[in-house]
Design a protein around this motif. Structure first.
Motif, short mmCIF file in Angstrom:
data_model
loop_
_atom_site.label_atom_id
_atom_site.label_comp_id
_atom_site.label_asym_id
_atom_site.label_seq_id
_atom_site.Cartn_x
_atom_site.Cartn_y
_atom_site.Cartn_z
N ARG A 1 0.84 -1.19 0.00
CA ARG A 1 0.00 0.00 0.00
C ARG A 1 0.88 1.24 0.00
O ARG A 1 2.08 1.17 0.28
CB ARG A 1 -0.94 0.02 1.21
CG ARG A 1 -0.25 0.02 2.57
CD ARG A 1 -1.23 0.15 3.71
NE ARG A 1 -1.86 1.47 3.73
CZ ARG A 1 -2.71 1.88 4.66
NH1 ARG A 1 -3.04 1.07 5.65
NH2 ARG A 1 -3.22 3.09 4.62
N VAL A 2 0.26 2.36 -0.31
CA VAL A 2 0.95 3.65 -0.33
C VAL A 2 0.25 4.57 0.66
O VAL A 2 -0.98 4.65 0.68
CB VAL A 2 0.94 4.27 -1.74
CG1 VAL A 2 1.63 5.64 -1.72
CG2 VAL A 2 1.62 3.35 -2.75
N THR A 3 1.03 5.26 1.47
CA THR A 3 0.48 6.18 2.45
C THR A 3 0.84 7.62 2.06
O THR A 3 1.35 7.87 0.97
CB THR A 3 0.99 5.84 3.87
OG1 THR A 3 0.34 6.68 4.83
CG2 THR A 3 2.50 6.04 3.97
N ALA A 4 0.59 8.55 2.95
CA ALA A 4 0.95 9.95 2.71
C ALA A 4 2.46 10.11 2.77
O ALA A 4 3.20 9.20 3.16
CB ALA A 4 0.27 10.85 3.75
N SER A 5 2.95 11.27 2.39
CA SER A 5 4.39 11.51 2.35
C SER A 5 4.98 11.63 3.74
O SER A 5 4.26 11.72 4.75
CB SER A 5 4.68 12.78 1.55
OG SER A 5 4.37 13.92 2.33
N ASN A 6 6.31 11.68 3.80
CA ASN A 6 7.00 11.87 5.07
C ASN A 6 6.71 13.23 5.68
O ASN A 6 6.81 13.41 6.90
CB ASN A 6 8.51 11.69 4.89
CG ASN A 6 9.12 12.67 3.92
OD1 ASN A 6 8.52 13.00 2.89
ND2 ASN A 6 10.32 13.15 4.20
N ASP A 7 6.34 14.19 4.87
CA ASP A 7 6.00 15.52 5.38
C ASP A 7 4.53 15.63 5.78
O ASP A 7 4.10 16.67 6.27
CB ASP A 7 6.31 16.59 4.32
CG ASP A 7 7.81 16.80 4.13
OD1 ASP A 7 8.55 16.70 5.12
OD2 ASP A 7 8.24 17.07 2.99
N GLU A 8 3.78 14.55 5.56
CA GLU A 8 2.36 14.54 5.87
C GLU A 8 1.99 13.42 6.84
O GLU A 8 0.87 12.92 6.82
CB GLU A 8 1.55 14.39 4.57
CG GLU A 8 1.80 15.51 3.57
CD GLU A 8 1.21 15.23 2.19
OE1 GLU A 8 0.56 16.13 1.64
OE2 GLU A 8 1.41 14.10 1.68
N ASP A 9 2.95 13.03 7.67
CA ASP A 9 2.72 12.01 8.70
C ASP A 9 2.24 10.68 8.13
O ASP A 9 1.32 10.06 8.65
CB ASP A 9 1.72 12.51 9.75
CG ASP A 9 2.27 13.65 10.58
OD1 ASP A 9 3.39 13.50 11.11
OD2 ASP A 9 1.62 14.70 10.68
N GLY A 10 2.91 10.25 7.05
CA GLY A 10 2.50 9.00 6.40
C GLY A 10 2.54 7.79 7.32
O GLY A 10 1.68 6.91 7.23
N ILE A 11 3.54 7.71 8.21
CA ILE A 11 3.60 6.57 9.14
C ILE A 11 2.42 6.60 10.10
O ILE A 11 1.74 5.59 10.31
CB ILE A 11 4.94 6.59 9.91
CG1 ILE A 11 6.10 6.32 8.96
CG2 ILE A 11 4.92 5.57 11.05
CD1 ILE A 11 7.48 6.43 9.60
N ALA A 12 2.17 7.75 10.67
CA ALA A 12 1.05 7.88 11.62
C ALA A 12 -0.28 7.63 10.94
O ALA A 12 -1.21 7.08 11.57
CB ALA A 12 1.07 9.26 12.26
N GLU A 13 -0.42 7.99 9.68
CA GLU A 13 -1.67 7.76 8.95
C GLU A 13 -2.03 6.28 8.97
O GLU A 13 -3.21 5.92 9.03
CB GLU A 13 -1.55 8.24 7.51
CG GLU A 13 -1.61 9.75 7.32
CD GLU A 13 -3.01 10.30 7.55
OE1 GLU A 13 -3.98 9.60 7.23
OE2 GLU A 13 -3.12 11.44 8.05
N VAL A 14 -1.01 5.42 8.91
CA VAL A 14 -1.27 3.97 8.91
C VAL A 14 -1.43 3.45 10.33
O VAL A 14 -2.37 2.71 10.63
CB VAL A 14 -0.10 3.23 8.22
CG1 VAL A 14 -0.28 1.72 8.33
CG2 VAL A 14 -0.01 3.65 6.76
#
Length: 263
Positions: A247-260
């Protein structure tokens, strides 16, 4: 709930300004409080990862350092060495020969020192201080008479791109090669990459890799994304990394890790 959360550093855990967002820090802390292990998976050496963990205030509990693209895996709290894979002496000599022939530069970490073949090599002046390490000029790494986890070939991006096929042709089957940045070619022992580092840790701790989640953005992250039960590419990842992820999440500048992790 994931048993293991493996994260790349630059372009993944850190924002473009090299900071860790409060939201991502909180998401990782909550996951660790619930029993997950956090693995920092990077081309950086162990000393550099410890320096980073301290700078970011991550703490050492339930923290694993997968350094040098999986060649050295260490429990950050107990300092237990889980994995220690090194380059053969003859391979080190061949890589250094190629570097000299092509007019490039190379670096290798050893303890708290980054050894470089040339002081004027591309980004050489920045690598050691970025990892809280010292710089030493060592034209031939064989002189160190120590086992090495990796060699980092560095050059201006266009120049390095011109020589990638040469390195791949000369070292095919004898080492693993991956770009960690347009100006860095990582060379590790055969079969050693971020994916093997994750699997080595899981085997040592009797964890099922299917219970792991991995986050990354660059070419050297792909092996890790593929072996984890859930491989997540950041929104800023290279296209072929996105294609190889679950899967693809948001960018590193958009809290991609936290989004998941917040789901």
């Amino acid at each position: 709930m994931f048993a293991l959360i493996a994260v790349d550093i630059d372009g993944t855990l850190l924002r473009s300004d090299q900071t860790l967002s409060p939201r991502t820090r909180d998401a990782l802390r909550e996951a660790r409080d619930q029993g997950a292990i956090l693995m920092l998976a990077s081309g950086r050496p162990e000393h550099g990862l410890r320096h980073l963990a301290e700078r970011l205030g991550l703490g050492l509990d339930r923290l694993v350092l997968s350094a040098c693209n999986g060649a050295a895996v260490v429990d950050a709290e107990t300092e237990e060495i889980i994995c220690h894979r090194t380059l053969e002496h003859a391979l080190v000599a061949r890589v250094l020969d190629l570097v000299e022939e092509l007019g490039l530069a190379a670096m290798t970490p050893l303890g708290h020192v980054v050894h470089a073949t040339r002081e004027d090599g591309y980004n050489v002046a920045n690598e050691a201080p970025a990892n809280g390490m010292e710089l030493a000029i060592t034209p031939r790494f064989e002189e160190l008479d120590e086992p090495l986890h990796k060699i980092l070939v560095c050059a201006e991006p266009d120049l390095l791109a011109q020589h990638l096929d040469t390195f791949r042709g000369e070292l095919d089957g004898h080492a693993e090669l991956a770009l960690s940045a347009p100006f860095y070619l990582e060379i590790t022992p055969p079969g050693v990459d971020k994916g093997s580092g994750l699997l080595d840790y899981c085997a040592a701790r009797d964890l099922d890799p299917a219970e792991a989640i991995a986050f990354g953005d660059n070419e050297n992250d792909l092996p890790m994304l593929r072996v984890a039960g859930t491989g997540v590419a950041m929104g800023n990842a290279l296209d072929h990394v996105k294609a190889g992820a679950d899967r693809v999440t948001a960018s590193n500048d958009e809290d991609g890790i936290a989004e998941v992790l917040d789901l």
